[in-house]
Design a protein around this motif. Sequence first.
Motif, mmCIF file in Angstrom:
data_model
loop_
_atom_site.group_PDB
_atom_site.id
_atom_site.type_symbol
_atom_site.label_atom_id
_atom_site.label_comp_id
_atom_site.label_asym_id
_atom_site.label_seq_id
_atom_site.Cartn_x
_atom_site.Cartn_y
_atom_site.Cartn_z
ATOM 1 N N HIS A 137 65.206 -18.959 -28.566
ATOM 2 C CA HIS A 137 65.712 -19.482 -27.292
ATOM 3 C C HIS A 137 65.775 -18.404 -26.222
ATOM 4 O O HIS A 137 65.644 -18.681 -25.032
ATOM 5 C CB HIS A 137 67.113 -20.076 -27.514
ATOM 6 C CG HIS A 137 67.772 -20.576 -26.277
ATOM 7 N ND1 HIS A 137 68.712 -19.838 -25.583
ATOM 8 C CD2 HIS A 137 67.637 -21.740 -25.601
ATOM 9 C CE1 HIS A 137 69.125 -20.525 -24.523
ATOM 10 N NE2 HIS A 137 68.496 -21.682 -24.520
ATOM 11 N N SER A 138 65.975 -17.163 -26.640
ATOM 12 C CA SER A 138 65.997 -15.998 -25.744
ATOM 13 C C SER A 138 67.009 -16.129 -24.623
ATOM 14 O O SER A 138 66.763 -15.722 -23.486
ATOM 15 C CB SER A 138 64.597 -15.743 -25.144
ATOM 16 O OG SER A 138 63.672 -15.475 -26.154
ATOM 17 N N GLY A 139 68.154 -16.715 -24.927
ATOM 18 C CA GLY A 139 69.215 -16.821 -23.943
ATOM 19 C C GLY A 139 69.995 -15.520 -23.837
ATOM 20 O O GLY A 139 69.671 -14.513 -24.477
ATOM 21 N N HIS A 140 71.033 -15.543 -23.032
ATOM 22 C CA HIS A 140 71.828 -14.349 -22.775
ATOM 23 C C HIS A 140 72.433 -13.786 -24.061
ATOM 24 O O HIS A 140 73.029 -14.514 -24.853
ATOM 25 C CB HIS A 140 72.943 -14.693 -21.790
ATOM 26 C CG HIS A 140 73.834 -13.541 -21.466
ATOM 27 N ND1 HIS A 140 73.361 -12.383 -20.869
ATOM 28 C CD2 HIS A 140 75.161 -13.345 -21.646
ATOM 29 C CE1 HIS A 140 74.362 -11.538 -20.699
ATOM 30 N NE2 HIS A 140 75.464 -12.099 -21.170
ATOM 31 N N ALA A 141 72.246 -12.475 -24.262
ATOM 32 C CA ALA A 141 72.811 -11.737 -25.404
ATOM 33 C C ALA A 141 72.272 -12.205 -26.749
ATOM 34 O O ALA A 141 72.839 -11.882 -27.795
ATOM 35 C CB ALA A 141 74.330 -11.804 -25.393
ATOM 36 N N MET A 142 71.164 -12.927 -26.752
ATOM 37 C CA MET A 142 70.590 -13.439 -27.999
ATOM 38 C C MET A 142 70.231 -12.308 -28.953
ATOM 39 O O MET A 142 70.345 -12.443 -30.171
ATOM 40 C CB MET A 142 69.339 -14.268 -27.691
ATOM 41 C CG MET A 142 68.784 -15.033 -28.862
ATOM 42 S SD MET A 142 69.667 -16.572 -29.115
ATOM 43 C CE MET A 142 68.683 -17.297 -30.432
ATOM 44 N N GLU A 143 69.792 -11.178 -28.394
ATOM 45 C CA GLU A 143 69.383 -10.068 -29.255
ATOM 46 C C GLU A 143 70.551 -9.489 -30.037
ATOM 47 O O GLU A 143 70.368 -8.963 -31.150
ATOM 48 C CB GLU A 143 68.687 -8.965 -28.428
ATOM 49 C CG GLU A 143 69.587 -8.140 -27.509
ATOM 50 C CD GLU A 143 69.857 -8.766 -26.166
ATOM 51 O OE1 GLU A 143 69.910 -8.035 -25.169
ATOM 52 O OE2 GLU A 143 70.048 -10.000 -26.114
ATOM 53 N N LEU A 144 71.764 -9.581 -29.478
ATOM 54 C CA LEU A 144 72.926 -8.998 -30.135
ATOM 55 C C LEU A 144 73.288 -9.735 -31.417
ATOM 56 O O LEU A 144 73.898 -9.166 -32.328
ATOM 57 C CB LEU A 144 74.125 -8.986 -29.185
ATOM 58 C CG LEU A 144 73.938 -8.192 -27.894
ATOM 59 C CD1 LEU A 144 75.222 -8.182 -27.081
ATOM 60 C CD2 LEU A 144 73.494 -6.758 -28.202
ATOM 61 N N ILE A 145 72.907 -11.002 -31.500
ATOM 62 C CA ILE A 145 73.129 -11.768 -32.729
ATOM 63 C C ILE A 145 72.425 -11.085 -33.896
ATOM 64 O O ILE A 145 72.912 -11.089 -35.032
ATOM 65 C CB ILE A 145 72.605 -13.205 -32.568
ATOM 66 C CG1 ILE A 145 73.414 -13.953 -31.506
ATOM 67 C CG2 ILE A 145 72.642 -13.958 -33.895
ATOM 68 C CD1 ILE A 145 72.866 -15.323 -31.173
ATOM 69 N N PHE A 146 71.285 -10.458 -33.600
ATOM 70 C CA PHE A 146 70.494 -9.854 -34.664
ATOM 71 C C PHE A 146 70.786 -8.374 -34.859
ATOM 72 O O PHE A 146 70.404 -7.784 -35.858
ATOM 73 C CB PHE A 146 69.003 -10.076 -34.383
ATOM 74 C CG PHE A 146 68.630 -11.529 -34.351
ATOM 75 C CD1 PHE A 146 68.489 -12.234 -35.531
ATOM 76 C CD2 PHE A 146 68.461 -12.198 -33.156
ATOM 77 C CE1 PHE A 146 68.173 -13.591 -35.526
ATOM 78 C CE2 PHE A 146 68.144 -13.546 -33.127
ATOM 79 C CZ PHE A 146 67.999 -14.240 -34.319
#
Length: 229
Positions: A137-146
Amino acid sequence: MNCGEQPFLPHEPAYIEQHGLFNQVPYITGVTKRESASFVTEKMMSQASYWQDINNDLEQVVPVTLGLAKGSQKSKEVAQKVKSFYFGNKTISYENRELWISLQTDLLFVTGVIQTVHTHANHSASKTYNYQFVYGHSGHAMELIFVLYNGKMQGESSNSVKIARIVGGLWTSFAKTGVPSVEGVAAWKPVTSNGSYPYLEISLSPVLKYNLEKEHMDFWENIYNEYGN
């Protein structure tokens, strides 16, 4: 504040950055592809009134930082140029919501991050790394989930596990060494002060690219050069 106290921020943040008055350590900053999708929600966009408000007040796309008075000729000119650049002859509507998300992502996130990246690289003795996260989805802060992945594991071959290993590996090596790297991923080159602006496009197959959203950033640079106070 007592006269003898040291202020937390002795200057405006922009001044601090432009004069290198910060702790010069290795630095990573970036954006996701669809940052504003987390704020411009499907529920909001599905309402006709949402689009009516935008089209009735197009000047809301004019950045406050330009310092233009709302209703002024220059403000109206900028609004029309923004509409033309992002939408061409298309209507700003639900059918073209991805273009609206792109515009809002640039306005709220990308322009500021890119300005910071360039300024930081020019005034820091340490390395600056830039990225764009394009997975899912590449929404806000999505990378931090990983970075701090706590989702349910679907098996070692699942895409979620793969992206978690890539992102987690990059951030872990950066924390340990100051250089983000992980086996099997192209070397992530830092931004330099001589105008080389590499960034890592983070996906299941990360790719090193240059000049993040260049066409869009060139457009905004021209807007600020022509209309900025």
